[in-house]
Design a protein around this motif. Structure first.
Motif, short mmCIF file in Angstrom:
data_model
loop_
_atom_site.label_atom_id
_atom_site.label_comp_id
_atom_site.label_asym_id
_atom_site.label_seq_id
_atom_site.Cartn_x
_atom_site.Cartn_y
_atom_site.Cartn_z
N GLU A 54 3.76 46.90 107.39
CA GLU A 54 3.94 45.55 106.85
C GLU A 54 4.58 45.60 105.46
OE1 GLU A 54 1.19 46.77 108.03
OE2 GLU A 54 0.74 45.60 109.85
N SER A 107 12.05 45.89 123.44
CA SER A 107 10.65 45.59 123.14
C SER A 107 9.75 46.74 123.56
CB SER A 107 10.23 44.30 123.86
OG SER A 107 11.03 43.20 123.46
N CYS A 133 7.26 49.87 121.13
CA CYS A 133 5.84 50.18 121.29
C CYS A 133 5.58 51.67 121.49
CB CYS A 133 5.27 49.41 122.49
SG CYS A 133 5.44 47.62 122.37
N ARG A 190 9.82 45.77 115.92
CA ARG A 190 8.38 45.49 115.87
C ARG A 190 8.12 44.23 115.03
NH1 ARG A 190 5.38 50.44 117.11
NH2 ARG A 190 3.68 49.90 115.70
N ASN A 191 8.85 44.10 113.93
CA ASN A 191 8.73 42.90 113.09
C ASN A 191 9.18 41.66 113.86
OD1 ASN A 191 8.47 41.37 110.61
ND2 ASN A 191 10.71 41.42 110.49
N ASN A 220 6.54 40.57 116.24
CA ASN A 220 5.45 39.91 115.51
C ASN A 220 5.83 38.49 115.11
OD1 ASN A 220 3.08 41.62 115.22
ND2 ASN A 220 4.40 43.06 114.13
N ASN A 247 5.38 36.24 117.84
CA ASN A 247 4.01 36.29 118.37
C ASN A 247 3.94 36.93 119.75
OD1 ASN A 247 2.79 34.92 116.13
ND2 ASN A 247 3.62 32.99 116.91
N GLU A 248 4.77 37.96 119.96
CA GLU A 248 4.83 38.64 121.24
C GLU A 248 4.29 40.06 121.19
OE1 GLU A 248 8.76 38.59 122.88
OE2 GLU A 248 8.96 36.42 122.84
N TRP A 249 3.91 40.53 120.00
CA TRP A 249 3.58 41.94 119.86
C TRP A 249 2.44 42.38 120.77
CZ3 TRP A 249 5.16 46.50 118.88
CH2 TRP A 249 4.25 47.53 118.69
N ASP A 250 1.33 41.64 120.78
CA ASP A 250 0.17 42.05 121.58
C ASP A 250 0.52 42.15 123.05
OD1 ASP A 250 -1.32 42.18 119.31
OD2 ASP A 250 -2.47 40.35 119.66
N SER A 293 -0.46 51.83 119.30
CA SER A 293 0.12 50.51 119.11
C SER A 293 -0.76 49.39 119.63
CB SER A 293 1.48 50.43 119.83
OG SER A 293 2.42 51.30 119.25
N LYS A 299 -3.92 47.00 120.38
CA LYS A 299 -5.00 46.50 119.54
C LYS A 299 -6.36 47.01 120.05
CE LYS A 299 -2.35 43.92 116.95
NZ LYS A 299 -2.11 44.23 115.55
#
Length: 480
Positions: free
Chosen positions: A245, A291, A295, A348-349, A352, A355-358, A396, A398
């Protein structure tokens, strides 16, 4: 003789460095035939395409005094239309002020006449191929590609991030702008610094340029930050080594650059967002690949690990799209792919921000777990090529994903892989995580839990931790 005009929104860059081979190639291609010459310059966003063409047009102005130079930003239809109006006004083309005037047609007809004299038109940032060859939105107008003027005295130069667009617009007349060599990048860095003696620290200079992937935009941005805060290269390198970050925050710092448009975001972390969105709209499978790669590890990505497409043709085209944007490079030895480090970080940014990272990380986990084989001697080459990516996707995901069967199943196989290759401490770490989760999710008496307990005892024994290994074995026997 027609009066010459010059519409160039940028002054000559006094710090322009290198690129002599590309400039020579472009100069040899221009005004070389008996028809309109079209050339496209392509390369990764931030690699210096616009800077190269700025240098080119200023040289053309110097060497061809009777040549008009017209610069048209092709960022979007609005900027392009406004530039056409400026051209029509400067040349005094009749009828351009009329409300119903097709200004692009008027400019085309004017420049196609021999009386217009010698001219060079630059279409900068011609990244959206649909803008050029798509169906016109206004009734009675043509495709943009059909508005190009034709004259043996004229040349058209495009800059674009996308090789496929370059080939569509200029066929075989394309020039790729690659990353700079370390020597040239060092000179550029030195030219941008208030304190040029900073480059005398060869080790830090080399490390910094490597981290910035020898990308001109990244070098200029880093120089601006170093100048403003009066810090040595070592401090900037320490910032690049911070948490993800924080690195994104550093690479998102705005800075002044006379060679870029005022209304366009110029930091490294945001310059590729445009490309990501273009890829998402034009080639969904390529966006899915990008994408997925975000990851896993950015280097040596086996093509067999990528998600399946509708057909082999679609898969090849998707990789071709990422290659066309210079986001990936191909390893000829094993047909694997590398993703540029800063592109990996920026993707990756991007995920995020959307709001698709997870969801993407979870999808990647399922894909890698599905593809990762049970480690055996006969498939050793395969699982070893997948191992670093499996470890990366496990990191990667959560914490909530650690409750999933896919997570502890993959982690268990990674532990077995490390055991097979003699990485006992690493194996112990993965097996302990797996055992804890299996005990919580499956229960202590479940057969899979007991197998993992046996593996833990084995890896402890290999490290000489005999007492703990025996304790684990006794616990396993107790639960049988």
């Amino acid at each position: 003789m027609q009066k010459t005009h010059c519409i160039i929104p940028f002054e000559k860059n006094r710090n322009f460095t290198g690129r002599e081979s590309e400039l020579t190639q472009l100069e040899e291609m221009l005004f070389a035939g008996d028809q309109t010459t079209k050339v496209a310059v392509f390369g990764l966003g931030g690699v210096g395409k616009t800077s190269l063409v700025i240098e080119l047009v200023h040289r053309i102005r110097k060497n061809h005094e009777n040549c008009s130079v017209l610069w048209i930003p092709a960022i979007n239809l609005e900027s392009l239309h406004q530039a056409y109006l400026d051209v029509a006004r400067q040349f005094g083309i009749r009828g351009w002020e009329e409300d119903s005037a097709d200004v692009k047609r008027l400019v085309q007809e004017f420049l196609s006449r021999e009386s217009a004299g010698q001219w060079l038109v630059v279409f900068d940032n011609a990244d959206d191929i649909n803008m050029w060859v798509g169906t016109p939105t206004e009734q009675g107008t043509k495709r943009l590609i059909d508005y190009f003027p034709r004259s043996k005295l004229g040349c058209i130069v495009f800059t674009t991030r996308d090789r496929k667009t370059a080939v569509t617009l200029a066929q075989k007349n394309v020039v790729e702008v690659r990353e700079m060599s370390e020597d040239v990048a060092t000179i550029m860095l030195q030219n941008c610094l208030i304190d040029p003696d900073l480059v005398n620290n060869k080790t830090d200079t080399s490390s910094l340029l490597k981290e910035l992937i020898y990308l001109p935009l990244a070098i200029v941005q880093a120089s601006a930050y170093i100048n403003a805060n009066r810090i040595p290269f070592s401090d900037y390198l320490s910032l690049l080594a911070d948490q993800e970050e924080d690195v994104i925050d550093l690479l998102s710092e705005e800075f002044e650059d006379d060679g870029r448009y005022q209304n366009v975001k110029n930091p490294v972390a945001t310059t590729w967002l445009i490309s990501f969105e273009q890829i998402r709209q034009r080639d969904p499978l390529a966006a899915e690949y990008l994408s997925f790669m975000a990851c896993i590890d950015s280097k040596d990505i086996p093509r067999s690990l990528l998600p399946r497409g509708q057909s082999r043709k679609k898969e090849m085209e998707a990789i071709g799209t990422l290659d066309a944007y210079s986001f990936v490079t191909r390893r000829l030895a094993n047909d694997a792919l590398d993703l540029h480090r800063l592109v990996h970080l920026s993707t990756r940014n991007w995920l995020n921000l959307r709001n698709e990272w997870d969801d993407r990380a979870n999808t990647a986990l399922h894909r890698v777990e599905d593809m990762f084989p049970r480690p055996k001697h006969e498939n050793r080459a395969l699982w070893m090529s997948y191992q670093i990516h499996a470890q990366c996707v496990l990191t990667s995901t959560k914490d909530r994903e650690k409750e999933s069967k896919e997570w502890y199943s993959l982690a268990s196989r990674i532990g077995e892989c490390c055991l097979s290759t003699g990485k006992y401490q690493e194996s112990e770490s993965w097996i302990r995580q797996t055992l804890k989760l299996k005990e919580e999710v499956l229960g202590k008496t479940h057969p899979e839990t007991l197998v993992t307990m046996n593996n833990l005892a084995l890896v402890l024994d290999r490290q000489g931790k005999y007492a703990e290994a025996e304790t684990i074995n006794r616990q396993g026997l107790h639960w049988l």
